[in-house]
Write a protein that holds these residues in place. Structure first.
Motif, PDB file in Angstrom:
ATOM      1  N   THR A 191      35.503  -1.540 -30.546  1.00  0.00           N
ATOM      2  CA  THR A 191      34.146  -1.319 -30.492  1.00  0.00           C
ATOM      3  C   THR A 191      33.302  -2.745 -29.960  1.00  0.00           C
ATOM      4  N   ALA A 192      33.960  -3.830 -30.360  1.00  0.00           N
ATOM      5  CA  ALA A 192      33.309  -5.133 -30.013  1.00  0.00           C
ATOM      6  C   ALA A 192      33.319  -5.301 -28.556  1.00  0.00           C
ATOM      7  N   ALA A 193      34.632  -4.938 -28.027  1.00  0.00           N
ATOM      8  CA  ALA A 193      34.722  -5.169 -26.596  1.00  0.00           C
ATOM      9  C   ALA A 193      33.985  -4.444 -25.701  1.00  0.00           C
ATOM     10  N   LEU A 194      33.728  -3.211 -26.257  1.00  0.00           N
ATOM     11  CA  LEU A 194      32.736  -2.147 -25.810  1.00  0.00           C
ATOM     12  C   LEU A 194      31.393  -2.790 -25.464  1.00  0.00           C
ATOM     13  N   PHE A 195      30.833  -3.278 -26.760  1.00  0.00           N
ATOM     14  CA  PHE A 195      29.647  -3.939 -26.857  1.00  0.00           C
ATOM     15  C   PHE A 195      29.574  -5.145 -25.989  1.00  0.00           C
ATOM     16  N   ALA A 196      30.543  -5.776 -25.814  1.00  0.00           N
ATOM     17  CA  ALA A 196      30.648  -7.075 -24.905  1.00  0.00           C
ATOM     18  C   ALA A 196      30.441  -6.690 -23.670  1.00  0.00           C
ATOM     19  N   ARG A 197      30.835  -5.593 -23.187  1.00  0.00           N
ATOM     20  CA  ARG A 197      30.698  -5.128 -21.693  1.00  0.00           C
ATOM     21  C   ARG A 197      29.102  -4.997 -21.682  1.00  0.00           C
ATOM     22  N   PHE A 198      28.712  -4.327 -22.498  1.00  0.00           N
ATOM     23  CA  PHE A 198      26.896  -3.946 -22.435  1.00  0.00           C
ATOM     24  C   PHE A 198      26.263  -5.397 -22.396  1.00  0.00           C
ATOM     25  N   ALA A 199      26.714  -6.371 -23.093  1.00  0.00           N
ATOM     26  CA  ALA A 199      26.003  -7.677 -23.128  1.00  0.00           C
ATOM     27  C   ALA A 199      26.215  -8.313 -21.982  1.00  0.00           C
ATOM     28  N   SER A 200      27.224  -7.909 -21.115  1.00  0.00           N
ATOM     29  CA  SER A 200      27.535  -8.612 -20.020  1.00  0.00           C
ATOM     30  C   SER A 200      26.711  -8.051 -18.901  1.00  0.00           C
ATOM     31  N   ARG A 201      25.899  -7.261 -18.985  1.00  0.00           N
ATOM     32  CA  ARG A 201      24.785  -6.665 -17.987  1.00  0.00           C
ATOM     33  C   ARG A 201      23.349  -7.333 -18.349  1.00  0.00           C
ATOM     34  N   GLN A 202      23.375  -8.455 -19.211  1.00  0.00           N
ATOM     35  CA  GLN A 202      22.312  -8.964 -19.813  1.00  0.00           C
ATOM     36  C   GLN A 202      22.152 -10.379 -19.074  1.00  0.00           C
ATOM     37  N   GLU A 203      23.144 -11.144 -19.062  1.00  0.00           N
ATOM     38  CA  GLU A 203      23.382 -12.444 -18.359  1.00  0.00           C
ATOM     39  C   GLU A 203      24.551 -12.709 -18.051  1.00  0.00           C
ATOM     40  N   ASP A 204      24.809 -13.638 -17.257  1.00  0.00           N
ATOM     41  CA  ASP A 204      26.153 -14.201 -16.646  1.00  0.00           C
ATOM     42  C   ASP A 204      26.932 -14.683 -17.744  1.00  0.00           C
ATOM     43  N   SER A 205      28.303 -14.562 -17.612  1.00  0.00           N
ATOM     44  CA  SER A 205      29.192 -15.046 -18.685  1.00  0.00           C
ATOM     45  C   SER A 205      30.323 -15.236 -18.187  1.00  0.00           C
ATOM     46  N   PRO A 206      31.083 -16.405 -18.749  1.00  0.00           N
ATOM     47  CA  PRO A 206      32.580 -16.640 -17.922  1.00  0.00           C
ATOM     48  C   PRO A 206      33.457 -15.606 -18.520  1.00  0.00           C
ATOM     49  N   ALA A 207      33.364 -15.197 -19.833  1.00  0.00           N
ATOM     50  CA  ALA A 207      34.221 -14.344 -20.311  1.00  0.00           C
ATOM     51  C   ALA A 207      34.347 -12.905 -19.327  1.00  0.00           C
ATOM     52  N   MET A 208      33.003 -12.570 -19.258  1.00  0.00           N
ATOM     53  CA  MET A 208      32.561 -11.198 -18.153  1.00  0.00           C
ATOM     54  C   MET A 208      33.380 -11.365 -16.876  1.00  0.00           C
ATOM     55  N   LYS A 209      33.284 -12.658 -16.654  1.00  0.00           N
ATOM     56  CA  LYS A 209      34.094 -12.834 -15.093  1.00  0.00           C
ATOM     57  C   LYS A 209      35.654 -12.679 -15.435  1.00  0.00           C
ATOM     58  N   VAL A 210      36.076 -12.863 -16.301  1.00  0.00           N
ATOM     59  CA  VAL A 210      37.640 -12.631 -16.402  1.00  0.00           C
ATOM     60  C   VAL A 210      37.650 -11.139 -16.533  1.00  0.00           C
ATOM     61  N   ILE A 211      37.042 -10.369 -17.314  1.00  0.00           N
ATOM     62  CA  ILE A 211      36.999  -8.804 -17.277  1.00  0.00           C
ATOM     63  C   ILE A 211      36.793  -8.372 -15.861  1.00  0.00           C
ATOM     64  N   ALA A 212      35.810  -8.858 -15.164  1.00  0.00           N
ATOM     65  CA  ALA A 212      35.547  -8.412 -13.922  1.00  0.00           C
ATOM     66  C   ALA A 212      36.838  -8.517 -13.036  1.00  0.00           C
ATOM     67  N   ALA A 213      37.274  -9.778 -13.189  1.00  0.00           N
ATOM     68  CA  ALA A 213      38.491 -10.037 -12.143  1.00  0.00           C
ATOM     69  C   ALA A 213      39.612  -9.280 -12.513  1.00  0.00           C
ATOM     70  N   LEU A 214      39.960  -9.071 -13.856  1.00  0.00           N
ATOM     71  CA  LEU A 214      40.975  -8.068 -14.060  1.00  0.00           C
ATOM     72  C   LEU A 214      40.866  -6.735 -13.692  1.00  0.00           C
ATOM     73  N   ARG A 215      39.656  -5.946 -13.943  1.00  0.00           N
ATOM     74  CA  ARG A 215      39.333  -4.959 -13.227  1.00  0.00           C
ATOM     75  C   ARG A 215      39.699  -4.589 -11.822  1.00  0.00           C
ATOM     76  N   ASN A 216      39.278  -5.695 -11.071  1.00  0.00           N
ATOM     77  CA  ASN A 216      39.573  -5.783  -9.818  1.00  0.00           C
ATOM     78  C   ASN A 216      41.059  -5.713  -9.417  1.00  0.00           C
ATOM     79  N   GLN A 217      41.744  -6.522 -10.200  1.00  0.00           N
ATOM     80  CA  GLN A 217      43.383  -6.740  -9.897  1.00  0.00           C
ATOM     81  C   GLN A 217      43.960  -5.569  -9.988  1.00  0.00           C
ATOM     82  N   PHE A 218      43.794  -4.800 -11.220  1.00  0.00           N
ATOM     83  CA  PHE A 218      44.530  -3.711 -11.619  1.00  0.00           C
ATOM     84  C   PHE A 218      44.123  -2.130 -10.985  1.00  0.00           C
ATOM     85  N   GLY A 219      42.727  -2.208 -10.852  1.00  0.00           N
ATOM     86  CA  GLY A 219      42.282  -1.014 -10.591  1.00  0.00           C
ATOM     87  C   GLY A 219      41.405  -0.894  -9.164  1.00  0.00           C
TER      88      GLY A 219
END
Length: 296
Positions: free
Chosen positions: A256-284
């Motif tokens: 649940t927290a991970a899902l909400f963190a993705r919602f938070a990523s749409r509000q301001e830039d985040s180093p942690a969300m850059k990792v999520i974006a990079a991983l999604r690009n790498q595997f999918g």
């Protein structure tokens, strides 16, 4: 075996290639004329020998529903539809009941492996009647890793997509943990080599994994992830996992927290969300939003 495959995008196209490399006869349809073998669903059905097997790899929701509606008017009793997208398991049960009245069989298949599946094999999680699963087993065997793993008949109709939904929820939590670890080390004045630290964890540690391998690959390409914006989309399965946890009164705070963190990523830039974006690009092969010069 002979198989009709509908949807020849990032996943479906690679699946078709892997199946052909394993000796299966695949007839593919896609709305992109450059990659398809036939020009319509009607022609696809005509090219297949009865009893037919047709595998769908199209986006969940209305695209899948519309394709199944059209197929239901073209297929015959005894034919089998395998729905390989990320449909909601509740929809699978409704579709199976409707198709059963026409004598058409239905199997739901959760597929994991992203753009690397052609080379490494896919994780296949299926739901359906045992006789339908057994009929399609040579196809599942060809798609899964050569080691013999990566496959489960999880239960009746809906079970395949249910466990794939849970799989993706767990994936959310794992990716978020790596992302937060990255941000913490990068923010400290203690760690000089963050990429090297992640690389060192790939051998001998309890957190070694394919996701970690992909993170190291992303950091090799862009050590500070300066070219990415910290924005991560959610494809729906995370929301369904959280809803299922609520429905079954099962605590799922990490997912649940991970899902909400993705919602938070749409509000301001985040180093942690850059990792999520990079991983999604790498595997999918998911599209990423590149940082502007000011953001970088």
């Amino acid at each position: 075996m002979q198989l009709g495959l509908i949807g020849l995008g990032k996943m479906g196209g690679n699946m078709a290639t892997r199946l052909r490399e394993k000796g299966h006869d695949v007839i593919g349809f896609d709305y992109n004329p450059e990659v398809r073998d036939v020009d319509s669903l009607a022609e696809l059905v005509q090219r297949l020998e009865a009893p037919r097997i047709v595998w769908l790899m199209v986006p969940a929701g209305e695209p899948t529903a519309a394709t199944i509606r059209e197929l239901s008017g073209l297929l015959e009793a005894g034919d089998l539809i395998i729905e390989g997208g990320n449909s909601h398991y509740v929809d699978d049960r409704k579709r199976a009941d409707e198709l059963k009245e026409l004598g058409i069989h239905y199997v739901d298949a959760g597929v994991s492996g992203g753009v690397w599946g052609r080379q490494n094999g896919y994780g296949i999680m299926v739901g359906g009647a045992p006789e339908d699963i057994e009929r399609a087993k040579p196809i599942f065997d060809a798609l899964t890793p050569d080691s013999g793993g990566g496959y489960v008949h999880a239960g009746g109709v809906g079970a395949g997509h249910f466990v794939k939904m849970v799989h993706n929820g767990i994936e959310y939590g794992m990716m978020q943990a790596f992302a937060e670890g990255y941000e913490l080390m990068a923010a400290s004045d203690i760690v000089d080599d963050v990429p090297g630290t992640f690389d060192s964890w790939r051998e001998g540690t309890v957190v070694r994994s394919w996701l970690l391998d992909l993170l190291v690959r992303a950091l090799e390409e862009d050590p500070e992830l300066a070219g990415l914006r910290g924005y991560a989309q959610d494809s729906g399965e995370g929301r369904w996992t959280v809803q299922a946890a609520v429905d079954h009164a099962v605590p799922a705070p990490v997912i649940t927290a991970a899902l909400f963190a993705r919602f938070a990523s749409r509000q301001e830039d985040s180093p942690a969300m850059k990792v999520i974006a990079a991983l999604r690009n790498q595997f999918g092969g998911h599209a990423v939003t590149r940082a502007t010069e000011d953001q970088a």
